[in-house]
Scaffold this motif. Structure first.
Motif, short mmCIF file in Angstrom:
data_model
loop_
_atom_site.label_atom_id
_atom_site.label_comp_id
_atom_site.label_asym_id
_atom_site.label_seq_id
_atom_site.Cartn_x
_atom_site.Cartn_y
_atom_site.Cartn_z
N TRP A 1 10.25 8.33 -12.76
CA TRP A 1 10.09 9.63 -12.11
C TRP A 1 8.73 10.24 -12.44
CZ3 TRP A 1 12.67 12.07 -8.39
CH2 TRP A 1 12.52 13.45 -8.23
N ASN A 2 8.24 10.00 -13.66
CA ASN A 2 6.97 10.60 -14.10
C ASN A 2 5.77 9.68 -13.88
OD1 ASN A 2 8.20 12.96 -14.99
ND2 ASN A 2 8.62 12.09 -17.01
N GLU A 3 5.97 8.48 -13.40
CA GLU A 3 4.88 7.50 -13.32
C GLU A 3 3.86 7.89 -12.24
OE1 GLU A 3 2.26 4.58 -13.24
OE2 GLU A 3 3.43 4.85 -11.43
N PHE A 4 2.59 7.86 -12.60
CA PHE A 4 1.52 8.23 -11.67
C PHE A 4 0.50 7.12 -11.45
CE2 PHE A 4 -2.96 9.61 -11.56
CZ PHE A 4 -3.01 10.07 -10.25
N LEU A 5 0.06 6.47 -12.53
CA LEU A 5 -1.09 5.56 -12.45
C LEU A 5 -0.86 4.42 -11.47
CD1 LEU A 5 -3.86 4.66 -13.53
CD2 LEU A 5 -2.65 3.38 -15.31
N PHE A 6 0.24 3.70 -11.61
CA PHE A 6 0.47 2.55 -10.74
C PHE A 6 0.78 2.97 -9.31
CE2 PHE A 6 1.25 0.82 -14.97
CZ PHE A 6 0.50 -0.34 -14.91
N LEU B 1 7.94 16.40 1.78
CA LEU B 1 9.27 15.80 1.88
C LEU B 1 9.22 14.29 1.73
CD1 LEU B 1 10.90 17.92 4.73
CD2 LEU B 1 11.23 18.12 2.26
N LEU B 2 8.17 13.66 2.30
CA LEU B 2 8.00 12.22 2.14
C LEU B 2 7.77 11.87 0.68
CD1 LEU B 2 7.62 9.34 3.24
CD2 LEU B 2 5.20 9.90 3.62
N GLN B 3 6.95 12.63 -0.02
CA GLN B 3 6.65 12.37 -1.43
C GLN B 3 7.90 12.55 -2.29
OE1 GLN B 3 3.49 15.18 -1.55
NE2 GLN B 3 1.89 13.69 -1.16
N MET B 4 8.71 13.56 -1.97
CA MET B 4 9.96 13.75 -2.71
C MET B 4 10.92 12.59 -2.46
SD MET B 4 10.82 17.80 -2.35
CE MET B 4 9.87 19.03 -3.27
N ALA B 5 11.04 12.19 -1.20
CA ALA B 5 11.92 11.07 -0.87
C ALA B 5 11.45 9.79 -1.55
CB ALA B 5 11.97 10.88 0.64
N ASN B 6 10.14 9.59 -1.62
CA ASN B 6 9.60 8.40 -2.29
C ASN B 6 9.95 8.41 -3.78
OD1 ASN B 6 8.43 7.23 -0.03
ND2 ASN B 6 6.49 8.27 -0.32
N SER B 7 9.81 9.57 -4.43
CA SER B 7 10.14 9.66 -5.85
C SER B 7 11.61 9.33 -6.09
CB SER B 7 9.82 11.06 -6.37
OG SER B 7 8.44 11.26 -6.52
N VAL B 8 12.49 9.87 -5.25
CA VAL B 8 13.92 9.62 -5.41
C VAL B 8 14.24 8.15 -5.17
CG1 VAL B 8 16.21 10.12 -4.47
CG2 VAL B 8 14.56 11.98 -4.82
N PHE B 9 13.71 7.60 -4.08
CA PHE B 9 14.03 6.20 -3.75
C PHE B 9 13.49 5.24 -4.79
CE2 PHE B 9 12.55 2.18 -1.93
CZ PHE B 9 13.76 1.64 -1.52
N GLN C 1 3.48 7.52 -1.72
CA GLN C 1 3.08 8.58 -2.63
C GLN C 1 4.30 9.30 -3.20
OE1 GLN C 1 0.60 11.11 -0.27
NE2 GLN C 1 -1.09 9.67 -0.14
N ASN C 2 4.26 9.57 -4.51
CA ASN C 2 5.36 10.29 -5.15
C ASN C 2 4.91 11.68 -5.57
OD1 ASN C 2 3.71 9.67 -7.27
ND2 ASN C 2 5.21 8.46 -8.40
N ILE C 3 5.78 12.41 -6.25
CA ILE C 3 5.47 13.79 -6.61
C ILE C 3 4.32 13.89 -7.63
CG2 ILE C 3 6.40 15.93 -7.57
CD1 ILE C 3 9.06 15.25 -6.42
N PRO C 4 4.25 13.03 -8.67
CA PRO C 4 3.08 13.09 -9.55
C PRO C 4 1.77 12.90 -8.79
CG PRO C 4 4.80 11.84 -10.61
CD PRO C 4 5.28 12.12 -9.22
N TYR C 5 1.77 12.05 -7.76
CA TYR C 5 0.59 11.88 -6.93
C TYR C 5 0.27 13.20 -6.22
CZ TYR C 5 -2.52 9.95 -3.35
OH TYR C 5 -3.60 9.68 -2.54
N ALA C 6 1.30 13.88 -5.69
CA ALA C 6 1.09 15.15 -5.01
C ALA C 6 0.53 16.20 -5.97
CB ALA C 6 2.40 15.63 -4.40
#
Length: 275
Positions: free
Chosen positions: A204-209, A64-72, A219-224
């Motif tokens: 939304w798709n960014e992972f590397l940075f 849920l934290l990773q989803m909230a991070n991606s949205v924010f 942490q965002n969803i690509p990280y997860a």
């Protein structure tokens, strides 16, 4: 004859669409399968669906934290980028400062650089200033990467809006604030939406940075997806399929709802001429 040609034409379009949508459809289908059904050979098209994959997915404390991070991070960065880009594009389009073409090239050149080429200096800067694992500074970084593309799109739209609108507003006693936000802004709404969606997909798709200059709290969803891919000595296909299904829903909904503006944004902004 004309009806037959139309039927064949639209039939081919449907086949092409289904071909490109098949991988997404297979992922969604797999999210309702057990691990054994996913790995079955030959692949199972008829199976007993299960929701256990989603139960296990939402049972993860960090999800849920990773989803909230991606949205924010996506919304904050893109909204900021679109606002700044609109004002910059208005300046370039209306006031035409000296060296506008060169400045536009410099803006675009920022997007020419691949991410891995700049990750080291960015990491050193963020580590040196203590900006790592901070939502605000990560969102500002994403906004910086989103601004150049947005400026190019919006300047094309603003060049197509006659300067007579500006002059009429000023002559009738309107302020520049009124001209910019009440007169010109509504006419470039398709461009704003197109810039918003394109940049939203990027962030939304960014992972590397996020992986390098982010941290536990950002942490965002690509990280997860990256850290949860392997489990029990192999690929965790149930986790991948369930999270991917949830992950693709927001962009698809945005594109579906705003598809009319998106299509206009991809075409009209490239055509010069007053309207």
């Amino acid at each position: 004859m004309s009806r037959l040609r139309d039927t064949v034409y639209y039939g081919l379009l449907w086949l092409v669409s289904l071909f490109f949508a098949a991988p997404i459809g297979w992922i969604v289908l797999s999210s309702f399968k057990t691990r054994d059904d996913i790995l079955a050979v030959p692949p199972k098209l008829v199976f007993v669906p299960t929701l256990q994959n989603y139960v296990d997915l939402f049972g993860r404390q960090s999800l849920l934290l990773q989803m909230a991070n991606s949205v924010f991070l996506s919304l904050a960065a893109v909204v900021l980028a679109v606002v700044v880009s609109f004002l910059a594009a208005f300046c370039f389009s209306r006031f035409k400062p000296r060296g506008t073409d060169f400045l536009m090239f410099l803006l675009l050149s920022i997007r020419m650089l691949p991410g891995p080429a700049v990750i080291l200096p960015v990491y050193l800067m963020y580590a040196g200033f203590g900006w790592k694992d901070n939502h605000l500074w990560l969102a500002l970084f994403y906004a910086m990467f989103s601004i150049p593309f947005s400026v190019w799109i919006l300047k094309g739209f603003l060049d197509g809006v006659s300067i007579r609108f500006d002059e009429t507003g000023i002559v009738n006693g309107g302020s520049w604030f009124h001209v910019i936000f009440k007169v010109v802004l509504p006419q470039v709404k398709p461009g704003l939406i197109a810039a918003f969606i394109f940049n939203l997909i990027f962030v939304w798709n960014e992972f590397l940075f996020n992986f390098i200059i982010g941290g536990v709290s950002t942490q965002n969803i690509p990280y997860a997806l990256a850290v949860g891919t392997y489990s029990d000595g192999g690929l965790n296909w149930t986790f991948i399929s369930a999270l991917t299904t949830i992950y693709v829903i927001p962009p698809i909904l945005f594109i579906y709802v705003f598809q009319k503006y998106l299509l206009v944004g991809m075409t009209f902004g490239t055509v010069r001429g007053e309207v």
